[in-house]
Design a protein around this motif. Sequence first.
Motif, mmCIF file in Angstrom:
data_model
loop_
_atom_site.group_PDB
_atom_site.id
_atom_site.type_symbol
_atom_site.label_atom_id
_atom_site.label_comp_id
_atom_site.label_asym_id
_atom_site.label_seq_id
_atom_site.Cartn_x
_atom_site.Cartn_y
_atom_site.Cartn_z
ATOM 1 N N PRO A 118 0.821 -1.212 0.000
ATOM 2 C CA PRO A 118 0.000 0.000 0.000
ATOM 3 C C PRO A 118 0.854 1.260 0.000
ATOM 4 O O PRO A 118 1.850 1.353 0.713
ATOM 5 N N GLY A 119 0.477 2.217 -0.804
ATOM 6 C CA GLY A 119 1.222 3.466 -0.887
ATOM 7 C C GLY A 119 0.533 4.468 -1.789
ATOM 8 O O GLY A 119 -0.533 4.213 -2.350
ATOM 9 N N VAL A 120 1.170 5.624 -1.921
ATOM 10 C CA VAL A 120 0.647 6.720 -2.735
ATOM 11 C C VAL A 120 1.765 7.235 -3.631
ATOM 12 O O VAL A 120 2.897 7.405 -3.189
ATOM 13 N N ARG A 121 1.415 7.473 -4.886
ATOM 14 C CA ARG A 121 2.383 8.023 -5.837
ATOM 15 C C ARG A 121 1.751 9.204 -6.551
ATOM 16 O O ARG A 121 0.619 9.123 -7.024
ATOM 17 N N ARG A 122 2.494 10.294 -6.613
ATOM 18 C CA ARG A 122 1.945 11.524 -7.186
ATOM 19 C C ARG A 122 2.911 12.102 -8.217
ATOM 20 O O ARG A 122 4.089 12.304 -7.920
ATOM 21 N N MET A 123 2.388 12.367 -9.410
ATOM 22 C CA MET A 123 3.151 13.058 -10.438
ATOM 23 C C MET A 123 2.860 14.552 -10.319
ATOM 24 O O MET A 123 1.699 14.969 -10.327
ATOM 25 N N LEU A 124 3.903 15.342 -10.170
ATOM 26 C CA LEU A 124 3.722 16.773 -9.959
ATOM 27 C C LEU A 124 3.678 17.566 -11.253
ATOM 28 O O LEU A 124 3.397 18.762 -11.236
ATOM 29 N N THR A 125 3.975 16.908 -12.360
ATOM 30 C CA THR A 125 3.913 17.596 -13.643
ATOM 31 C C THR A 125 2.466 17.692 -14.106
ATOM 32 O O THR A 125 1.583 17.018 -13.578
ATOM 33 N N ASP A 126 2.207 18.503 -15.109
ATOM 34 C CA ASP A 126 0.852 18.711 -15.605
ATOM 35 C C ASP A 126 0.513 17.630 -16.638
ATOM 36 O O ASP A 126 1.289 17.415 -17.580
ATOM 37 N N PRO A 127 -0.605 16.884 -16.498
ATOM 38 C CA PRO A 127 -1.593 17.020 -15.431
ATOM 39 C C PRO A 127 -1.154 16.311 -14.156
ATOM 40 O O PRO A 127 -0.433 15.323 -14.205
ATOM 41 N N ASN A 128 -1.598 16.811 -13.023
ATOM 42 C CA ASN A 128 -1.248 16.247 -11.734
ATOM 43 C C ASN A 128 -2.010 14.938 -11.545
ATOM 44 O O ASN A 128 -3.235 14.928 -11.494
ATOM 45 N N VAL A 129 -1.285 13.822 -11.448
ATOM 46 C CA VAL A 129 -1.900 12.500 -11.327
ATOM 47 C C VAL A 129 -1.496 11.888 -9.988
ATOM 48 O O VAL A 129 -0.315 11.848 -9.655
ATOM 49 N N VAL A 130 -2.473 11.428 -9.228
ATOM 50 C CA VAL A 130 -2.210 10.776 -7.943
ATOM 51 C C VAL A 130 -2.802 9.373 -7.983
ATOM 52 O O VAL A 130 -3.983 9.203 -8.291
ATOM 53 N N GLN A 131 -1.990 8.377 -7.694
ATOM 54 C CA GLN A 131 -2.445 6.995 -7.621
ATOM 55 C C GLN A 131 -2.286 6.491 -6.194
ATOM 56 O O GLN A 131 -1.240 6.691 -5.570
ATOM 57 N N SER A 132 -3.330 5.833 -5.678
ATOM 58 C CA SER A 132 -3.318 5.278 -4.321
ATOM 59 C C SER A 132 -3.801 3.840 -4.377
ATOM 60 O O SER A 132 -4.824 3.553 -5.004
ATOM 61 N N GLY A 133 -3.075 2.958 -3.733
ATOM 62 C CA GLY A 133 -3.466 1.552 -3.726
ATOM 63 C C GLY A 133 -2.283 0.681 -3.372
ATOM 64 O O GLY A 133 -1.378 1.103 -2.645
ATOM 65 N N GLU A 134 -2.265 -0.540 -3.903
ATOM 66 C CA GLU A 134 -1.166 -1.461 -3.635
ATOM 67 C C GLU A 134 -0.256 -1.520 -4.857
ATOM 68 O O GLU A 134 -0.716 -1.748 -5.978
ATOM 69 N N PHE A 135 1.048 -1.340 -4.603
ATOM 70 C CA PHE A 135 2.021 -1.272 -5.689
ATOM 71 C C PHE A 135 2.878 -2.532 -5.733
ATOM 72 O O PHE A 135 3.150 -3.161 -4.705
ATOM 73 N N GLN A 136 3.295 -2.878 -6.941
ATOM 74 C CA GLN A 136 4.271 -3.927 -7.165
ATOM 75 C C GLN A 136 5.332 -3.374 -8.096
ATOM 76 O O GLN A 136 5.028 -2.959 -9.213
ATOM 77 N N SER A 137 6.567 -3.319 -7.611
ATOM 78 C CA SER A 137 7.677 -2.760 -8.395
ATOM 79 C C SER A 137 7.317 -1.388 -8.949
ATOM 80 O O SER A 137 7.471 -1.116 -10.142
ATOM 81 N N ASP A 138 6.812 -0.518 -8.066
ATOM 82 C CA ASP A 138 6.518 0.883 -8.385
ATOM 83 C C ASP A 138 5.284 1.080 -9.254
ATOM 84 O O ASP A 138 4.990 2.217 -9.629
ATOM 85 N N GLN A 139 4.548 0.019 -9.558
ATOM 86 C CA GLN A 139 3.371 0.169 -10.406
ATOM 87 C C GLN A 139 2.119 -0.295 -9.663
ATOM 88 O O GLN A 139 2.128 -1.324 -8.989
ATOM 89 N N LEU A 140 1.046 0.475 -9.807
ATOM 90 C CA LEU A 140 -0.210 0.169 -9.130
ATOM 91 C C LEU A 140 -0.801 -1.122 -9.692
ATOM 92 O O LEU A 140 -0.940 -1.274 -10.903
ATOM 93 N N GLU A 141 -1.167 -2.029 -8.785
ATOM 94 C CA GLU A 141 -1.656 -3.340 -9.186
ATOM 95 C C GLU A 141 -2.854 -3.715 -8.321
ATOM 96 O O GLU A 141 -2.782 -3.705 -7.097
ATOM 97 N N GLY A 142 -3.993 -4.024 -8.955
ATOM 98 C CA GLY A 142 -5.182 -4.392 -8.205
ATOM 99 C C GLY A 142 -6.086 -3.194 -7.969
ATOM 100 O O GLY A 142 -6.016 -2.185 -8.679
#
Length: 644
Positions: free
Chosen positions: A571-595
């Motif tokens: 479980p974690g949160v990843r946020r891209m600060l560039t435009d557009p601002n994208v925030v992903q929250s969930g369970e990650f595997q090797s830095d990628q959201l899975e499930g």
Amino acid sequence: MTTSSENDQALPLGTRLGDYRLDAIIGHGGFGITYRAFDTQLAKFVAIKEYFPVEFAMRRPNGEVGPRGTRFADDFVWGRERFLDEARALARFRHAHIVPVLRYFEANGTAYTVMEFEDGRSVAQLLRQQGRRLPPEEVRRLADGLLDGLDAVHAQGFLHRDIKPSNIIVRHDGVPVLIDFGAARQAMGGRTRTLTGILTPQYAPIEQYALDGKQGPWSDIYSTAAVLHHAIAGFPPPDAASRVGNDPYRPLSVTQADRYDPGLLAAVDRGLAFTPEQRPQTIEAWRPMFGGAIPTFENAPTERLTPASSTAPRLGGASRPAGDQDEAANPQSGRRSRFRRRLPIILLALAIFGVWKYQAQIRERVTGLFKVETQTATPPSLAVAPAKETPPPATPLDKTGPDKVVPDKAAPTPASTPAPQVTPDTSARKTLIDQAQRAAAEARTMFDRADEASKGARSMAGEARIVAARAARPDLENAERLSYDGGASYIGQVVDGKRQGLGVAELGNGERQAGDWDANQLNGLGIVRLGDDTRYSGQWRDGQSTGLGVRERPGIERSEGNFVAGHLEGPGVRRMLTDPNVVQSGEFQSDQLEGPGVETIGDRERYEGGFRKGRRQGYGQIKGADGTVRAELWEDGKLVDSTP
């Protein structure tokens, strides 16, 4: 031995601890891990907290917990005893607003506390769910419950020391319950001469920032007032450390005067006084300041267990009320007791007689109501749960170890949303809606877990920065300077020619590492800053960023959660600060959201549903900026089907 993906240091799910089977991780911090477990004897869920001070403890491959080295052995054992002392004390009394401690025991080289599993939502979750504010009536109920619980705790000579929204559970019946008492945390903080794990910024009073600060009921009063401030205003008050000198605090009696009772606001402002002397010194003195906002009557005292049972708390821990004497000693009392026991039977008999006597009238009435309801029934509509608010901005960065950076894999990119393909078939449309609702519900559950992991990671990153600051002190005791080929150097503690203890390493490529070292590698808490300003702050194992932490590229991205060998895992949160601002929250595997997970794109849309390799996959729901909600089906980031 494998570990849970939610916390690399946690016991694997399914582990048996006596009669208990671990089935989920529900919290973790600087001094412990809390699991949900199933009691196989009583067939009920409980919460189990494991003593695990991350700064100087580690789990061995066989599951045993022990100090990171001989220099931490005394601190580890001493802290374990304080942990058990707290459990023994809390197990001796019961109160409606204090989590019941059922038992405690030692295993795996550490200690465990078994508590009732409070089925509800934390105040932190409620604040997210309800737009970061609570209605006045709920604030009054929260204040009343917290004051009652703390009054009982203080009366027994204890302080909570870590009151914050995530440590208050509101049960389904609306009763607030205090959890996670921090007496052992405070004791360890004083012994190890660090602020690690002692306080939670924005809810901690100024005296908790000083190792020799005098704490008392007034300290818990400040933290309680900070929680109420958050519930009222939608955000916590400024950090106490930032209030030194020019205090930026704005009284609620000014900013919220149009929404809440003036007495309530004035009492919260008083509890948030910067200096301890200006605050109420006891709950008894604070309660009347609320005026008519909350009741001023005295509640029943906390129930203590009898001395005979105090040495071995029993499951359930209920003691017999003092007034229940033997009926033979008081015949009149015995007759009343027997009547009370027979009263439900008498009432049931009367009810059955009434139903039998008037069965014709009842049948006629029920038939008439059924006809009316049948005539006015309407077709079911698409029920959409309100979207929760995304947690405060997070950001990501990718790094595998202290010596190199792994370029980010596919960064989260918003999937373009083509015109929805409306499903004409009614049954197919219903299936799409049902599956999307189910996927969205799972995503929201995972969102909560990810948010908790994100908070824990931010807290751990703060602790790592404190340790790194200590490592960089010019007066660090027993510090030596070591030089290496290529211009690298190390200044810090050394044992047998190896980096051991606190220290700072500067590499020839501009990289800087600071923190706790063991056998020439970062182990414990520390930070690293690469030549391109890429950073990681948090837990380390064998020179790899492993455990809770924050990884970031300032202005580009930021990741918060649990890391394994430099990659975001669990479980974690990843946020891209560039435009557009994208925030992903969930369970990650090797830095990628899975499930199941949640993805927000600025203020344009919020998607709740499935993911695979960071892309939308499967069913989900999307909420647009205009509030409209659609059920959708995705395949590898491409929209396949959608309701209008």
